[in-house]
Design an enzyme around this catalytic site. Structure first.
Site, PDB file in Angstrom:
ATOM      1  N   CYS A 132       1.804  -0.820   2.232  1.00  0.00           N
ATOM      2  CA  CYS A 132       1.572  -1.929   1.054  1.00  0.00           C
ATOM      3  C   CYS A 132      -0.591  -1.409   1.365  1.00  0.00           C
ATOM      4  CB  CYS A 132       1.398  -2.973   1.177  1.00  0.00           C
ATOM      5  SG  CYS A 132       2.759  -3.480   1.066  1.00  0.00           S
ATOM      6  N   LYS A 186       2.130   5.572   5.359  1.00  0.00           N
ATOM      7  CA  LYS A 186       1.316   6.531   6.456  1.00  0.00           C
ATOM      8  C   LYS A 186       1.498   6.087   7.355  1.00  0.00           C
ATOM      9  CE  LYS A 186      -1.036  10.209   8.106  1.00  0.00           C
ATOM     10  NZ  LYS A 186      -0.539  11.305   8.701  1.00  0.00           N
ATOM     11  N   GLU A 224      11.767  14.048   6.294  1.00  0.00           N
ATOM     12  CA  GLU A 224      10.622  13.307   6.033  1.00  0.00           C
ATOM     13  C   GLU A 224       9.880  14.355   4.214  1.00  0.00           C
ATOM     14  OE1 GLU A 224       7.415  11.128   8.545  1.00  0.00           O
ATOM     15  OE2 GLU A 224       7.261  13.468   8.856  1.00  0.00           O
ATOM     16  N   ASN A 243       0.002  -8.428   2.112  1.00  0.00           N
ATOM     17  CA  ASN A 243       0.701  -7.388   3.768  1.00  0.00           C
ATOM     18  C   ASN A 243       1.600  -7.771   4.201  1.00  0.00           C
ATOM     19  OD1 ASN A 243      -0.640  -5.163   1.114  1.00  0.00           O
ATOM     20  ND2 ASN A 243      -1.785  -4.074   2.975  1.00  0.00           N
ATOM     21  N   GLY A 244       2.991  -7.428   4.727  1.00  0.00           N
ATOM     22  CA  GLY A 244       3.470  -7.813   5.671  1.00  0.00           C
ATOM     23  C   GLY A 244       4.530  -8.341   5.325  1.00  0.00           C
ATOM     24  N   HIS A 283      28.450  19.540  23.404  1.00  0.00           N
ATOM     25  CA  HIS A 283      28.833  18.142  23.240  1.00  0.00           C
ATOM     26  C   HIS A 283      29.127  17.648  21.993  1.00  0.00           C
ATOM     27  CE1 HIS A 283      28.619  18.568  27.546  1.00  0.00           C
ATOM     28  NE2 HIS A 283      27.522  19.233  27.885  1.00  0.00           N
ATOM     29  N   LYS A 302      10.291  16.360  10.151  1.00  0.00           N
ATOM     30  CA  LYS A 302       9.062  17.205   9.215  1.00  0.00           C
ATOM     31  C   LYS A 302       9.732  17.044   8.343  1.00  0.00           C
ATOM     32  CE  LYS A 302       5.588  15.951  10.335  1.00  0.00           C
ATOM     33  NZ  LYS A 302       5.340  14.855  11.229  1.00  0.00           N
ATOM     34  N   TRP A 328       5.138  -1.716  -1.196  1.00  0.00           N
ATOM     35  CA  TRP A 328       5.553  -0.875  -0.525  1.00  0.00           C
ATOM     36  C   TRP A 328       7.477  -2.103  -0.409  1.00  0.00           C
ATOM     37  CZ3 TRP A 328       9.185  -1.136   3.553  1.00  0.00           C
ATOM     38  CH2 TRP A 328       9.776   0.353   4.535  1.00  0.00           C
ATOM     39  N   GLU A 373      10.639  16.842  16.247  1.00  0.00           N
ATOM     40  CA  GLU A 373       9.395  16.474  15.731  1.00  0.00           C
ATOM     41  C   GLU A 373      10.037  17.493  14.242  1.00  0.00           C
ATOM     42  OE1 GLU A 373       6.291  15.881  13.688  1.00  0.00           O
ATOM     43  OE2 GLU A 373       7.343  14.940  15.223  1.00  0.00           O
ATOM     44  N   ARG A 391      -1.072   5.138   1.839  1.00  0.00           N
ATOM     45  CA  ARG A 391      -0.050   4.692   2.902  1.00  0.00           C
ATOM     46  C   ARG A 391       1.037   4.306   2.702  1.00  0.00           C
ATOM     47  NH1 ARG A 391      -3.507   1.265   5.384  1.00  0.00           N
ATOM     48  NH2 ARG A 391      -2.048  -0.698   5.917  1.00  0.00           N
TER      49      ARG A 391
END
Length: 614
Positions: A2, A609, A494, A100-101, A510, A491, A76, A487, A27
């Site tokens: 947001c 973000k 995402e 926001n929140g 395994h 990526k 968001w 990572e 964001r």
């Protein structure tokens, strides 16, 4: 997550609000809106989708948005689907609110308000805030007092911006668990979630602290805590350092991948003296040597990409210093009643310094108050909440990172963590001068090695063509490369929306080996290190089951391309620093796959973000 922008000024502020929202697009959001006060009325426009849709709607509207006070927001979705009725600002009578929140007890409050006759037009928790302020304002006829009375009723973390038609020169702001800054102008003042939104209009900022309530007019800023007026320092920043232009690059992410050699060089310069490259600078963390000398355990707390950086640091602390180190996801750490050992160095890693889970975990640790606790913020934003709430600040000099998928913030985190290991090792005499000199020399080579990795772009782009129609992928690494495999998988998922998982290669048999078939691409990180022979055996396990391997291998690894085994060769690098160098090829691979699949590289769906809510 947001974004809030607000302004009170002598000039028309509609374009300032819209430009601020554009600068907050990184964001993550799904809708946008603004409200201004003009001629004694609230004028509101809200749109689902990109900020440009809001800009177009404002330009096409027969309504007028040339007000001198207003608030704007990118949302968001948390409570309620992405829809125009759920977009901010929310209105109750003559009051407009952006938020926001999350208000955790909104359901109970909503029942109370409905019983009083309030009607709800959205599914959001924010509309509860607007109605609550309206209800109390009817009794107090004072906007600041109404807001102050409402705050104790709200449970959760939030930042608020509020305007009222009856007070057309007054903007009220609240910061409790979600970031909010005040932009200081001449005859005008502003609020925003991030100072980046306000750089076109000011470079002077006041950073609100937890529990602050502020009242802004054109000519004054008053900040209160528990009803008492307090002062907050005004900071002046260099706007040039916050340049967020894409330049010649198609996407911010690609620009930021290519900025890594320079970002790493800047981060190294804060600790290594160019005149004496084999030694740390005398002033690097000099004020914190006494704190670091007493550390007997390291506890790293982070989320997402920052967590992967912490995993690499665990290897370094333990292998180079023989200092025990634990790494944990902040969102889990804070809820499991953890034990924090005495004399621990708690490292909180966050690109933004506003990550809600990481901040909350830090606060929980402080409540335990273990003996000899030292807290350190590893962060890219020196003015962030995390920096203000820790004992030591170790910056990552990445510069602004706009793409949601972290690239240069990650590699500079790794570099800064290595510098911290070396500094702590030197202070505690756990790393001898010969090893220290060798590692510092290898660090000095990093910018050039990263440039060499960028030159692999063409073969990596060709490799990416094999992924365009895939549904799933595995990333494999061993030792220091295991976190980089995690990572790489992050990526890819995402920004390309391909399901991807990272595994320690030794774990194949395994369970994950069951997934291997001719349609499952397997990405392998294969520098020449102490684990290479074992990794080659794991690759044979995949090859024997007709899996297709895509290997980033050291030039001297003796791994040769063959049918269903594709190799991109990376220049040789020392084993300890290989995770930093091998991060670049996996970033480029994910980028090119995403572009080929036509996804939104810089603003992938459902992601933000800066994650400022739980």
């Amino acid at each position: 997550m947001c974004g809030i922008v607000g302004a009170v000024a002598e000039r028309n502020i509609a374009n300032i609000l819209l430009e601020g929202l554009k600068r907050l697009e990184y964001r993550g959001y799904d809708s946008a809106g603004l409200t201004v006060i003009r001629d004694g009325e609230l004028h509101r426009e809200r749109q689902v989708g990109k900020v440009q849709a809001l800009v177009d709607a404002v330009e096409a509207s027969t309504d007028f948005f040339d007000g001198h006070i207003g608030i704007a927001h990118t949302r968001w979705a948390t409570h309620g689907e992405p829809a125009q009725r759920n977009a901010h600002p929310h209105v109750s009578g003559k009051i407009a609110v952006v938020h926001n929140g999350i208000v955790e007890n909104y359901a109970e409050l909503k029942k109370e308000l409905i019983a009083k006759g309030y009607e709800f037009t959205s599914q959001t928790d924010t509309e509860v805030v607007a109605h609550l302020i309206h209800d109390i304002y009817e009794q107090t006829n004072d906007l600041l007092e109404a807001v102050r009375a409402v705050i104790p009723k709200l449970h959760g973390a939030f930042a608020l911006g509020i305007i009222h038609v009856d007070t057309p020169d007054e903007l009220v702001a609240v910061r409790l668990g979600s970031p909010l800054v005040i932009g200081v102008g001449i005859g005008e003042n502003f609020i925003a979630s991030d100072q980046l939104a306000l750089l076109p209009v000011t470079n002077r900022f006041m950073y609100l602290e937890e529990g602050d309530i502020a009242k802004l007019t054109r000519d004054s800023i008053k900040v209160y805590v528990d009803g008492e007026k307090v002062s907050r320092e005004v900071h002046e920043i260099d706007a040039k350092q916050h340049n967020a232009d894409k330049g010649e690059f198609k996407h911010y992410m690609l620009k930021e991948i290519y900025e890594q050699p320079d970002a790493v060089a800047r981060t190294l310069e804060m600790a290594i003296d160019n005149r004496q490259a084999s030694a740390l600078r005398d002033d690097f963390l000099a004020r914190n040597e006494a704190q670091l000398s007493g550390v007997q355990h390291v506890q790293i707390i982070a989320c997402g990409t920052s967590y992967h950086a912490g995993m690499v640091a665990k290897y370094w602390f333990e292998s180079l210093m023989r200092l025990s180190c634990s790494v944990e996801v902040a969102s889990e750490f804070r809820y499991r009643n953890p034990v924090v050992l005495d004399n621990s160095l708690v490292i909180c890693i966050s690109q933004s310094g506003e990550t809600a889970d990481t901040l909350s975990a830090l606060r929980e640790i402080k409540k335990q108050n273990p003996a000899g606790l030292v807290s350190l913020a590893l962060c890219n934003v020196p003015t962030s909440t995390l920096v203000r709430e820790t004992d030591i600040f170790l910056p990552t000099l990445a510069g602004p990172e706009i793409g949601v998928a972290s690239t240069k913030a990650f590699t500079t985190q790794l570099v800064a963590l290595m510098l911290l290991v070396l500094k702590t090792g030197a202070v505690q005499q756990r790393i001898d001068s010969a090893n220290l000199s060798t590692l510092l020399g290898e660090l000095q080579k990093l910018p050039g090695q990263l440039y060499a990795s960028l030159h692999l772009d063409a073969p990596i782009k060709a490799m990416a063509e094999h992924f365009e129609d895939k549904k799933s992928c595995l990333f494999l690494g061993r030792g220091l490369q295991f976190p980089i495999a995690l990572e790489g998988a992050l990526k890819l998922k995402e920004i390309s929306y391909i399901h991807a998982e990272g595994y320690a290669a030794g774990e194949l048999k395994h369970g994950p080996l069951a997934l291997v078939d001719k349609d499952m691409p397997i990405v392998v990180l294969a520098p020449k290190d102490s684990m290479l022979d074992k990794l080659k055996a794991n690759m044979q396990e995949v090859h024997a089951r007709h899996g297709e391997l895509f290997v980033f291998a050291s030039e001297d690894s003796h791994i040769n391309a063959e049918e269903r085994l594709h190799v991109v060769y990376v220049k040789a690098v020392c084993e300890t620093l290989a995770p930093i160098v091998y991060s670049v090829p996996i970033q480029l691979l994910s980028y090119h796959v995403a572009v080929m699949r036509g996804t939104d590289v810089d603003q992938p769906r459902n992601l933000a973000k800066s994650v400022t809510v739980e």
